[in-house]
Enzyme design. Structure first.
Site, PDB file in Angstrom:
ATOM      1  N   LYS A 119       9.086 -15.364  14.064  1.00  0.00           N
ATOM      2  CA  LYS A 119       7.895 -14.492  13.952  1.00  0.00           C
ATOM      3  C   LYS A 119       7.671 -13.722  15.245  1.00  0.00           C
ATOM      4  CE  LYS A 119       6.391 -15.905   9.849  1.00  0.00           C
ATOM      5  NZ  LYS A 119       6.388 -15.100   8.670  1.00  0.00           N
ATOM      6  N   LYS A 201      16.153 -15.575   4.256  1.00  0.00           N
ATOM      7  CA  LYS A 201      15.257 -16.197   3.279  1.00  0.00           C
ATOM      8  C   LYS A 201      14.459 -15.129   2.523  1.00  0.00           C
ATOM      9  CE  LYS A 201      11.227 -18.018   4.357  1.00  0.00           C
ATOM     10  NZ  LYS A 201      10.002 -18.801   4.501  1.00  0.00           N
ATOM     11  N   LYS A 204       7.737 -13.655   1.539  1.00  0.00           N
ATOM     12  CA  LYS A 204       6.667 -12.944   0.850  1.00  0.00           C
ATOM     13  C   LYS A 204       5.995 -11.891   1.707  1.00  0.00           C
ATOM     14  CE  LYS A 204       3.451 -16.704   1.172  1.00  0.00           C
ATOM     15  NZ  LYS A 204       3.140 -16.670   2.605  1.00  0.00           N
TER      16      LYS A 204
HETATM   17  P1  ATP Z   1       5.777 -15.443   5.356  1.00  0.00           P
HETATM   18  O1  ATP Z   1       6.841 -14.447   5.025  1.00  0.00           O
HETATM   19  O2  ATP Z   1       4.389 -14.910   5.283  1.00  0.00           O
HETATM   20  O3  ATP Z   1       6.026 -16.199   6.605  1.00  0.00           O
HETATM   21  P2  ATP Z   1       6.923 -17.193   3.390  1.00  0.00           P
HETATM   22  O4  ATP Z   1       7.400 -16.326   2.307  1.00  0.00           O
HETATM   23  O5  ATP Z   1       7.946 -17.763   4.298  1.00  0.00           O
HETATM   24  O6  ATP Z   1       5.774 -16.497   4.194  1.00  0.00           O
HETATM   25  P3  ATP Z   1       5.302 -19.494   3.303  1.00  0.00           P
HETATM   26  O7  ATP Z   1       3.847 -19.363   3.155  1.00  0.00           O
HETATM   27  O8  ATP Z   1       5.817 -19.695   4.686  1.00  0.00           O
HETATM   28  O9  ATP Z   1       6.100 -18.306   2.680  1.00  0.00           O
HETATM   29  O10 ATP Z   1       5.857 -20.656   2.399  1.00  0.00           O
HETATM   30  C1  ATP Z   1       5.182 -21.305   1.375  1.00  0.00           C
HETATM   31  C2  ATP Z   1       6.018 -22.445   0.871  1.00  0.00           C
HETATM   32  O11 ATP Z   1       7.100 -21.943   0.104  1.00  0.00           O
HETATM   33  C3  ATP Z   1       6.645 -23.280   1.978  1.00  0.00           C
HETATM   34  O12 ATP Z   1       6.700 -24.620   1.562  1.00  0.00           O
HETATM   35  C4  ATP Z   1       8.016 -22.697   2.106  1.00  0.00           C
HETATM   36  O13 ATP Z   1       8.937 -23.634   2.609  1.00  0.00           O
HETATM   37  C5  ATP Z   1       8.328 -22.321   0.668  1.00  0.00           C
HETATM   38  N1  ATP Z   1       9.198 -21.157   0.621  1.00  0.00           N
HETATM   39  C6  ATP Z   1       8.905 -19.906   1.061  1.00  0.00           C
HETATM   40  N2  ATP Z   1       9.938 -19.061   0.881  1.00  0.00           N
HETATM   41  C7  ATP Z   1      10.907 -19.808   0.300  1.00  0.00           C
HETATM   42  C8  ATP Z   1      12.234 -19.517  -0.149  1.00  0.00           C
HETATM   43  N3  ATP Z   1      12.741 -18.317  -0.026  1.00  0.00           N
HETATM   44  N4  ATP Z   1      12.941 -20.517  -0.713  1.00  0.00           N
HETATM   45  C9  ATP Z   1      12.426 -21.747  -0.864  1.00  0.00           C
HETATM   46  N5  ATP Z   1      11.192 -22.087  -0.451  1.00  0.00           N
HETATM   47  C10 ATP Z   1      10.439 -21.137   0.118  1.00  0.00           C
END
Ligand code: ATP
Ligand code: LTN
Length: 337
Positions: A119, A201, A204
């Protein structure tokens, strides 16, 4: 729900930041695992709005997404009667315990967190203190509820490990205070990758990423994204994340959507081209997400219902959180009143 009866079951807790639209990754990596266990566990799931502001958010978007995320939790199968669903900032004990735990988290260990490094690289103009101490607040989120399991995707395992270290350190100084939780990562779908860059990854908060599927995507958008998914120059559907990251990611998604094993998928598509495979994966995802999207749209129409869910959730969560915080305040030597 009677809190005293529920407290006898093992406890599960997790949260997601309302920092963007929930994706297929959030669903298969996390929420789906939550929804399957409501009967056997005492479950707490929240919208991590305090965590979301470690990256700059537009206030109106943050407010809207927090409510939408609650509707999506319910649409994904989290029954508010059986699960405690709440908004993190409604339970002020999170921020309070977060401060205390900051004093038991070391600069060195916080500096080693992969999410902090990622980040910081992405938000070089806003590497704030909250981003750095994010894991202490996450440790507080978890430890307040004394959970046995924390269901998360692969990327959050490191934070749960640090939570265990902080809890052990605190228990070592003050005696048994916190239960030591375990992360709970799904076997399939712990790390769903971007469809256009399968080395990254699916995330979102990256709005413009065409390799991202969000839960509210319309079927035609889902199909279009899968048709454009990056593959490789062979023509063989075979699981090999090192050499064939794109195809392996599509296989993971297909396995998560249909419950089929990798061997079954390889057999199903033996001799078929990638075009055929991508269409099948797209169709499976459309069917997986269709009921969630439709239910979310329906629930979002009833704002009074959503308000009653988060109000009741905050009350139930706070009942537990306050007890843990009281114990901590006594142990560290604060004068109680
Ligand atoms: P951001 O992009 O805002 O950092 P993010 O998409 O990584 O967010 P989080 O809020 O960090 O999402 O994650 C929510 C949950 O979903 C966490 O338990 C995370 O491990 C899981 N998660 C998020 N993205 C993935 C992915 N691509 N595959 C599997 N699990 C995921
Ligand atoms: N850090 C997590 C979100 C999160 C969380 C938590 C997950 C905040 N507090 C407590 C599990 C338990 C993330 O970025 N996905």
């Amino acid at each position: 729900m009677d809190v005293n009866t529920a407290a006898k079951k093992p406890v599960m807790l997790s949260g997601i930041k309302p920092s963007g639209e929930l994706t297929l990754g959030s669903y298969v990596g996390a929420i789906r695992n939550w929804a399957e266990r409501a009967d056997d566990y005492d479950c707490y799931y929240f919208m991590a709005d305090l965590h979301a502001i470690t990256v700059r958010q537009k206030p109106a978007d943050l407010r809207r997404r927090t409510i939408e995320q609650l509707a999506q939790y319910i649409a994904c199968g989290l029954d508010p009667e059986k699960n405690t669903l709440f908004i993190q900032s409604h339970v002020h004990e999170h921020a309070e315990l977060g401060w205390v735990l900051n004093c038991y988290a070391m600069f060195g260990e916080l500096s080693r967190m992969t999410q902090f490094k990622d980040k910081s690289a992405k938000n070089a103009e806003n590497i704030n203190g909250g981003l750095f101490t994010y894991p202490s607040l996450m440790a507080a989120d978890i430890l307040l509820y004394q959970p046995d399991y924390v269901p998360v995707g692969e990327d959050q395992k490191q934070h749960v490990e640090l939570t265990r270290d902080i809890a052990n350190r605190f228990n070592g100084v003050y005696g048994e205070t916190f239960k030591i939780p375990q992360s709970f990562v799904p076997k399939i779908g712990a790390r769903v990758m971007s469809l256009v860059d399968p080395t990254r990854k699916m995330s979102k908060s990256e709005d413009e990423d065409p390799g991202r599927i969000i839960l509210m995507d319309k079927p035609e958008d889902i199909m279009r994204r899968f048709k454009r998914a990056v593959t490789d120059s062979e023509a063989e559907v075979r699981y090999d994340p090192e050499k064939k990251p794109g195809i392996s990611n599509l296989m993971t998604i297909y396995a998560a959507a249909t419950g089929r094993s990798f061997a079954e998928i390889e057999a199903e598509f033996a001799g078929h081209g990638y075009g055929d495979f991508k269409t099948k994966v797209g169709e499976a995802v459309v069917e997986l997400l269709r009921p969630i999207r439709e239910k979310t749209e329906e629930i979002l129409k009833d704002k009074a219902y959503l308000e009653s869910v988060y109000t009741d959730g905050a009350r139930r969560a706070q009942y537990i959180a306050r007890k843990t915080l009281d114990k901590v305040y006594r142990k560290v030597g604060f004068v109680r009143h």
